[in-house]
Write a protein that holds these residues in place. Structure first.
Motif, PDB file in Angstrom:
ATOM      1  N   SER A  47       0.804  -1.217   0.000  1.00 14.38           N
ATOM      2  CA  SER A  47       0.000   0.000   0.000  1.00 14.38           C
ATOM      3  C   SER A  47       0.836   1.265   0.000  1.00 14.38           C
ATOM      4  CB  SER A  47      -0.919   0.004   1.237  1.00 14.38           C
ATOM      5  OG  SER A  47      -0.135  -0.058   2.416  1.00 14.38           O
ATOM      6  N   SER A  48       2.174   1.162  -0.012  1.00 15.23           N
ATOM      7  CA  SER A  48       2.997   2.356   0.034  1.00 15.23           C
ATOM      8  C   SER A  48       4.301   2.117  -0.691  1.00 15.23           C
ATOM      9  CB  SER A  48       3.250   2.756   1.486  1.00 15.23           C
ATOM     10  OG  SER A  48       3.818   1.680   2.206  1.00 15.23           O
ATOM     11  N   MET A  49       5.084   3.185  -0.859  1.00 12.90           N
ATOM     12  CA  MET A  49       6.348   3.075  -1.574  1.00 12.90           C
ATOM     13  C   MET A  49       7.496   2.877  -0.587  1.00 12.90           C
ATOM     14  SD  MET A  49       6.709   7.119  -2.612  1.00 12.90           S
ATOM     15  CE  MET A  49       7.981   6.862  -3.825  1.00 12.90           C
ATOM     16  N   ARG A  50       8.541   2.222  -1.046  1.00 17.47           N
ATOM     17  CA  ARG A  50       9.731   2.007  -0.236  1.00 17.47           C
ATOM     18  C   ARG A  50      10.707   3.143  -0.525  1.00 17.47           C
ATOM     19  NH1 ARG A  50      10.556  -2.675  -1.932  1.00 17.47           N
ATOM     20  NH2 ARG A  50       9.776  -4.059  -0.334  1.00 17.47           N
ATOM     21  N   LEU A  51      11.232   3.797   0.513  1.00 18.82           N
ATOM     22  CA  LEU A  51      12.095   4.971   0.356  1.00 18.82           C
ATOM     23  C   LEU A  51      13.442   4.759   1.029  1.00 18.82           C
ATOM     24  CD1 LEU A  51       9.382   7.642   1.177  1.00 18.82           C
ATOM     25  CD2 LEU A  51      10.562   7.483  -1.024  1.00 18.82           C
ATOM     26  N   ILE A  52      14.456   5.426   0.506  1.00 19.60           N
ATOM     27  CA  ILE A  52      15.771   5.430   1.132  1.00 19.60           C
ATOM     28  C   ILE A  52      15.801   6.513   2.207  1.00 19.60           C
ATOM     29  CG2 ILE A  52      18.245   5.801   0.786  1.00 19.60           C
ATOM     30  CD1 ILE A  52      17.822   4.952  -2.147  1.00 19.60           C
ATOM     31  N   LYS A  53      16.212   6.141   3.398  1.00 19.25           N
ATOM     32  CA  LYS A  53      16.406   7.120   4.465  1.00 19.25           C
ATOM     33  C   LYS A  53      17.779   7.747   4.253  1.00 19.25           C
ATOM     34  CE  LYS A  53      15.538   7.710   9.384  1.00 19.25           C
ATOM     35  NZ  LYS A  53      15.187   7.034  10.661  1.00 19.25           N
ATOM     36  N   VAL A  54      17.786   8.979   3.778  1.00 17.91           N
ATOM     37  CA  VAL A  54      19.014   9.630   3.319  1.00 17.91           C
ATOM     38  C   VAL A  54      20.095   9.639   4.393  1.00 17.91           C
ATOM     39  CG1 VAL A  54      19.995  11.818   2.537  1.00 17.91           C
ATOM     40  CG2 VAL A  54      17.802  11.022   1.601  1.00 17.91           C
ATOM     41  N   GLU A  55      19.741  10.060   5.603  1.00 14.31           N
ATOM     42  CA  GLU A  55      20.723  10.171   6.674  1.00 14.31           C
ATOM     43  C   GLU A  55      21.322   8.807   7.010  1.00 14.31           C
ATOM     44  OE1 GLU A  55      21.058  11.725  11.335  1.00 14.31           O
ATOM     45  OE2 GLU A  55      19.188  11.945  10.212  1.00 14.31           O
ATOM     46  N   ALA A  56      20.484   7.773   7.046  1.00 18.19           N
ATOM     47  CA  ALA A  56      20.962   6.427   7.374  1.00 18.19           C
ATOM     48  C   ALA A  56      21.903   5.902   6.301  1.00 18.19           C
ATOM     49  CB  ALA A  56      19.783   5.491   7.566  1.00 18.19           C
ATOM     50  N   PHE A  57      21.568   6.139   5.035  1.00 16.36           N
ATOM     51  CA  PHE A  57      22.426   5.679   3.949  1.00 16.36           C
ATOM     52  C   PHE A  57      23.786   6.364   4.002  1.00 16.36           C
ATOM     53  CE2 PHE A  57      24.291   5.834  -0.241  1.00 16.36           C
ATOM     54  CZ  PHE A  57      24.106   4.554  -0.730  1.00 16.36           C
ATOM     55  N   LEU A  58      23.790   7.687   4.162  1.00 16.44           N
ATOM     56  CA  LEU A  58      25.054   8.425   4.196  1.00 16.44           C
ATOM     57  C   LEU A  58      25.891   8.067   5.420  1.00 16.44           C
ATOM     58  CD1 LEU A  58      23.851  11.932   2.935  1.00 16.44           C
ATOM     59  CD2 LEU A  58      25.102  10.187   1.645  1.00 16.44           C
ATOM     60  N   GLU A  59      25.224   7.825   6.568  1.00 17.59           N
ATOM     61  CA  GLU A  59      25.940   7.426   7.771  1.00 17.59           C
ATOM     62  C   GLU A  59      26.597   6.058   7.564  1.00 17.59           C
ATOM     63  OE1 GLU A  59      27.338   7.274  11.773  1.00 17.59           O
ATOM     64  OE2 GLU A  59      26.833   8.870  10.344  1.00 17.59           O
ATOM     65  N   ARG A  60      25.874   5.132   6.948  1.00 18.34           N
ATOM     66  CA  ARG A  60      26.439   3.816   6.675  1.00 18.34           C
ATOM     67  C   ARG A  60      27.638   3.919   5.746  1.00 18.34           C
ATOM     68  NH1 ARG A  60      22.750  -0.778   3.879  1.00 18.34           N
ATOM     69  NH2 ARG A  60      23.300   0.381   1.989  1.00 18.34           N
TER      70      ARG A  60
END
Length: 635
Positions: A47-60
């Motif tokens: 029922s919804s879209m999957r999104l990248i959590k920007v801060e989490a990706f950059l922190e990783r």
């Protein structure tokens, strides 16, 4: 146990869940303790879209770059509602085998160092990284990238994503259009064939099917060059974008929410664009045309036919029939009223619908006014049936023809132009799309017709020709078109549906022409014999003229022969036609036999001398034949 929508796409591993105990049934705790390998994909509705959590990706990425341990429990992808979340979105050209998919994104933190480093070196990963950096700079917490935010192993998720794609781009706060082949610090303003030889002189992004909706749907499109530098936005570059895409400026700036163009014009924007999969030529247009349908990869061009039928179910826009065949003139066989590809709408860039009153004003020039009363309801609706598309159309028969028609549509190619017309061919009470150069002369007639959207079968037909009797009477074949059909056996196909053979009488220097063709899946033969036709030095030109003339009239010739054949034969039928030869007392008899069990047609020409100069009908007569009939070879 009530499961969060985020877990509805998975089955739990029973062994793992049973060990968790009742205190760990909340979604967050279950998600934390379950390993990705303990989750099995299943096709369900999301029922919804999957999104990248920007801060989490950059922190990783920062931790990996510094050689520090990464928290494997921290999610980089999360579900969100596109109507609520404020997110950026990426539009780009896919690079084969170098993108990062959903599975790799989810497993990334647990991968071995070597595997992780290989992914980080990919162009696809760098696009995600640079998009996240740009989103963070623009103060957006969320980012959507099609390569890794859709789990393409799930057919249900992929289908829903494609059906939702236009809305997702439309709801994005900003769209980053990454032009990977633009090294300059400014947007290209003129065609550069040396730099972009394969894409009409423009960057490749403008040649792709999916990027069309990605240009139109978002209100804010930021163009980035190869080095991720900003080189302009959609509003600032609107004038150049009109030249590149053919899309009107007001559509580029305001989208399709206001005054939506007609179907044919929208289709024309995709005419020169390509996709890796044939089906995506249709699927990439669904959002632009405001329709939805399931994905069926493997159906190839049938996807584009399904798209048009969905449009017809939702709209009464007759410009959908205003396409022009893309083949060589005269090569088009009668076929479906539906176009095979968006390229068929290439000439419809200025197409617009006509209001009912405007259309009636044009009709008044051709149709008595009393016949136009109370026709608005008839002209405004049409429906899909198993026989074809049932519709009321104004038709004009072509000169001396009961088979070829010109049909008027309530749309035009410019503000002051007349209504668009298309050509139709009648076969067994149904109408097929056709390309015709006949001159329509009869008055317009309002008819309820069935336009066939089911294609005709294209079966190859082989003709075996016996013209030895002509040679014995001094008549020789002096030209054939196409020349490759110079022998006594020829096979006609959907791309070569006709062979014309020209014969000359050595004593009179007059000639006649025989056409052997197929149309509507049936073979036909036609003879042209004219007292005024003599052998001239330009005979090659004359034969080519007869070839194109017979192609145009092919439905008429097929209809004439089919009429003679009506009835059910037991084994096969022989058709016989007699034609008076010019400037002689001789008659040409053409005989053809087609066996019910094969696609082989045997043709024999005979010459009979008739001093009485009796009349001949020049029409076909058919007889049922059995095994052992004349001039039939054994199988």
């Amino acid at each position: 146990m009530t499961v969060s929508p985020q877990l509805q796409a998975y089955h739990f591993n029973p062994a793992i869940v049973s060990d968790l105990g009742p205190s760990l049934i909340r979604f967050k705790e279950v998600w934390t303790l379950l390993d990705v390998n303990d989750l099995v994909e299943t096709d369900v509705h999301l029922s919804s879209m999957r999104l990248i959590k920007v801060e989490a990706f950059l922190e990783r990425e920062r931790l990996i770059k510094e050689g520090k341990p990464v928290d494997c429990r921290k999610n980089v992808l999360e579900f969100g509602d596109d109507g609520v979340k404020e997110y950026a979105i990426l539009s780009h050209r896919w690079v084969e085998q170098k993108e990062v998919d959903y599975r790799e994104m989810v497993k990334f933190a647990k991968m071995a160092v070597e595997e992780r480093d290989e992914i980080r070196q990919r162009d696809g990963y760098q696009k995600i990284l640079q998009s996240c950096k740009q989103a963070q700079k623009d103060r957006y917490e969320w980012l959507w990238v099609d390569t890794c935010c859709i789990d393409k192993r799930s057919s249900a998720e992929l289908s829903e994503a494609i059906n939702s794609m236009y809305r997702w781009y439309e709801n994005a706060k900003v769209c980053y259009a990454y032009l990977h082949d633009v090294p300059a610090s400014s947007f290209p303003t003129a065609k550069d064939w040396e730099k972009y030889p394969k894409f009409d002189g423009w960057p490749e992004w403008f040649s792709r099917g999916w990027t069309l909706q990605e240009l139109i749907a978002p209100s804010n499109v930021q163009f980035l060059n190869k080095d991720w530098q900003s080189i302009g936005d959609k509003r600032m570059l609107a004038r150049t974008l009109v030249d590149i895409t053919g899309i009107p400026k007001h559509i580029l700036i305001h989208g399709l929410r206001g005054n939506r163009p007609c179907v044919a014009q929208i289709m024309s924007w995709a005419a020169n664009r390509t996709t890796t999969r044939v089906e995506d030529r249709a699927y990439s247009l669904m959002g632009l045309l405001d329709v939805n349908m399931p994905m069926l990869y493997g159906e190839e061009k049938k996807a584009y036919h399904r798209l048009q039928l969905e449009i017809i179910r939702a709209s009464n826009d007759q410009s959908i029939f205003a396409w022009r065949p893309s083949g060589i003139f005269g090569k088009e066989q009668p076929g479906s009223i539906l176009a095979d590809d968006p390229s068929f709408f290439r000439s419809c860039g200025r197409m617009e619908l006509m209001g009912h009153d405007e259309y009636i004003q044009f009709l008044k020039k051709e149709v008595p006014e009393e016949e136009l009363d109370s026709i608005e309801d008839r002209l405004g609706t049409f429906s899909i049936t198993n026989r074809g598309i049932q519709i009321w159309l104004f038709l004009r028969p072509c000169r001396d023809s009961h088979t070829l028609f010109e049909a008027w549509l309530p749309c035009r190619c410019g503000r002051w132009d007349s209504p668009v017309t298309i050509d139709l061919a009648l076969w067994e009470s149904n109408y097929y799309r056709y390309l015709c150069a006949q001159i329509p002369e009869e008055p317009l007639q309002l008819r309820q017709v069935y336009l066939r959207y089911q294609g005709l079968p294209h079966c190859n037909t082989t003709f075996e020709i016996d013209d030895s009797a002509l040679t014995e009477n001094g008549i020789t074949c002096y030209s054939t078109n196409p020349k490759k059909f110079s022998g006594d056996t020829l096979t006609l196909t959907s791309t070569d549906p006709l062979c014309v053979k020209a014969y000359s009488d050595s004593s009179t220097k007059h000639c006649f022409v025989v056409g052997l063709g197929q149309s509507f899946g049936r073979d036909w033969i036609h003879v042209v014999s004219d007292d005024n036709t003599t052998l001239q030095p330009s005979w090659e030109v004359d034969v080519r003229f007869e070839y194109f003339q017979m192609l145009i009239e092919a439905p008429e010739h097929a209809q004439a022969m089919n009429k003679a054949r009506s009835g059910s034969e037991r084994y096969g039928q022989v058709c016989i036609m007699q034609t008076r030869l010019p400037q002689t007392t001789s008659t040409l008899q053409t005989s053809s036999v087609m066996w019910k069990s094969s696609r082989m047609c045997r043709v024999k020409f005979d010459v009979f001398h008739d001093p009485g100069f009796g009349d001949v009908s020049s029409e076909w007569t058919a007889f049922d034949v059995g095994v052992g009939s004349f001039f039939c070879r054994s199988h």
